[in-house]
Design a protein around this motif. Structure first.
Motif, PDB file in Angstrom:
ATOM      1  N   ALA A  24       0.832  -1.211   0.000  1.00  0.00           N
ATOM      2  CA  ALA A  24       0.000   0.000   0.000  1.00  0.00           C
ATOM      3  C   ALA A  24       0.865   1.259   0.000  1.00  0.00           C
ATOM      4  O   ALA A  24       0.594   2.205  -0.746  1.00  0.00           O
ATOM      5  CB  ALA A  24      -0.941   0.005   1.203  1.00  0.00           C
ATOM      6  N   VAL A  25       1.902   1.292   0.812  1.00  0.00           N
ATOM      7  CA  VAL A  25       2.800   2.452   0.867  1.00  0.00           C
ATOM      8  C   VAL A  25       3.510   2.629  -0.476  1.00  0.00           C
ATOM      9  O   VAL A  25       3.587   3.748  -1.005  1.00  0.00           O
ATOM     10  CB  VAL A  25       3.827   2.313   2.016  1.00  0.00           C
ATOM     11  N   GLU A  30       4.100   5.575  -5.603  1.00  0.00           N
ATOM     12  CA  GLU A  30       4.177   5.482  -7.062  1.00  0.00           C
ATOM     13  C   GLU A  30       3.090   6.316  -7.727  1.00  0.00           C
ATOM     14  O   GLU A  30       3.350   7.019  -8.706  1.00  0.00           O
ATOM     15  CB  GLU A  30       4.075   4.025  -7.518  1.00  0.00           C
ATOM     16  N   VAL A  31       1.861   6.240  -7.208  1.00  0.00           N
ATOM     17  CA  VAL A  31       0.753   7.003  -7.787  1.00  0.00           C
ATOM     18  C   VAL A  31       0.999   8.495  -7.648  1.00  0.00           C
ATOM     19  O   VAL A  31       0.801   9.267  -8.596  1.00  0.00           O
ATOM     20  CB  VAL A  31      -0.597   6.601  -7.144  1.00  0.00           C
ATOM     21  N   VAL A  32       1.457   8.928  -6.484  1.00  0.00           N
ATOM     22  CA  VAL A  32       1.743  10.358  -6.282  1.00  0.00           C
ATOM     23  C   VAL A  32       2.833  10.807  -7.242  1.00  0.00           C
ATOM     24  O   VAL A  32       2.708  11.847  -7.901  1.00  0.00           O
ATOM     25  CB  VAL A  32       2.142  10.645  -4.811  1.00  0.00           C
ATOM     26  N   GLU A  40      -0.012  17.019 -12.559  1.00  0.00           N
ATOM     27  CA  GLU A  40      -1.235  17.056 -11.758  1.00  0.00           C
ATOM     28  C   GLU A  40      -0.866  17.244 -10.293  1.00  0.00           C
ATOM     29  O   GLU A  40       0.283  17.109  -9.891  1.00  0.00           O
ATOM     30  CB  GLU A  40      -2.016  15.749 -11.936  1.00  0.00           C
ATOM     31  N   LYS A  41      -1.878  17.525  -9.474  1.00  0.00           N
ATOM     32  CA  LYS A  41      -1.641  17.581  -8.032  1.00  0.00           C
ATOM     33  C   LYS A  41      -2.508  16.532  -7.354  1.00  0.00           C
ATOM     34  O   LYS A  41      -3.538  16.109  -7.894  1.00  0.00           O
ATOM     35  CB  LYS A  41      -1.901  18.974  -7.472  1.00  0.00           C
ATOM     36  N   THR A  49      -1.695  18.669   0.288  1.00  0.00           N
ATOM     37  CA  THR A  49      -1.645  18.617  -1.167  1.00  0.00           C
ATOM     38  C   THR A  49      -0.207  18.434  -1.637  1.00  0.00           C
ATOM     39  O   THR A  49       0.691  19.139  -1.191  1.00  0.00           O
ATOM     40  CB  THR A  49      -2.203  19.926  -1.767  1.00  0.00           C
ATOM     41  N   PHE A  50      -0.016  17.478  -2.539  1.00  0.00           N
ATOM     42  CA  PHE A  50       1.259  17.276  -3.208  1.00  0.00           C
ATOM     43  C   PHE A  50       1.141  17.939  -4.576  1.00  0.00           C
ATOM     44  O   PHE A  50       0.180  17.686  -5.299  1.00  0.00           O
ATOM     45  CB  PHE A  50       1.550  15.786  -3.411  1.00  0.00           C
TER      46      PHE A  50
END
Length: 90
Positions: A24-25, A30-32, A40-41, A49-50
């Protein structure tokens, strides 16, 4: 806290196996990273917010020699904490 400690804490909190928490981590990071690469943010309401910050090209100084030098434009990941996270810390 390092990644191993984070995985252990998530596994304990969610009552799942460490292997599942590690997956999960890894998936989250990876998705971020993929979303940031696309420009994208990623906004997690209440947490933060990243996003990608774009730094313009500029002139700087070499601290050793004092000579002027050009600094290229670049992009850098940025995290901005949400109100709920800030409030929980204070």
């Amino acid at each position: 806290m390092n990644k191993t400690e984070l995985v252990a804490a998530i596994a304990d909190k969610a009552e799942i196996k460490k292997v599942e928490a590690e997956k999960a981590v890894k998936a989250f990071t990876e998705v971020v990273a993929e979303e940031l690469k696309k420009g994208e943010k990623v906004q997690l309401v209440g947490f933060g917010t990243f996003e990608v910050k774009e730094n313009k090209a500029r002139t700087g100084r070499n601290p050793r020699t004092g000579k002027s030098m050009k600094i290229k434009a670049s992009k850098a990941p940025k995290f901005k904490a949400g109100k709920a996270l800030k409030d929980s810390i204070n």
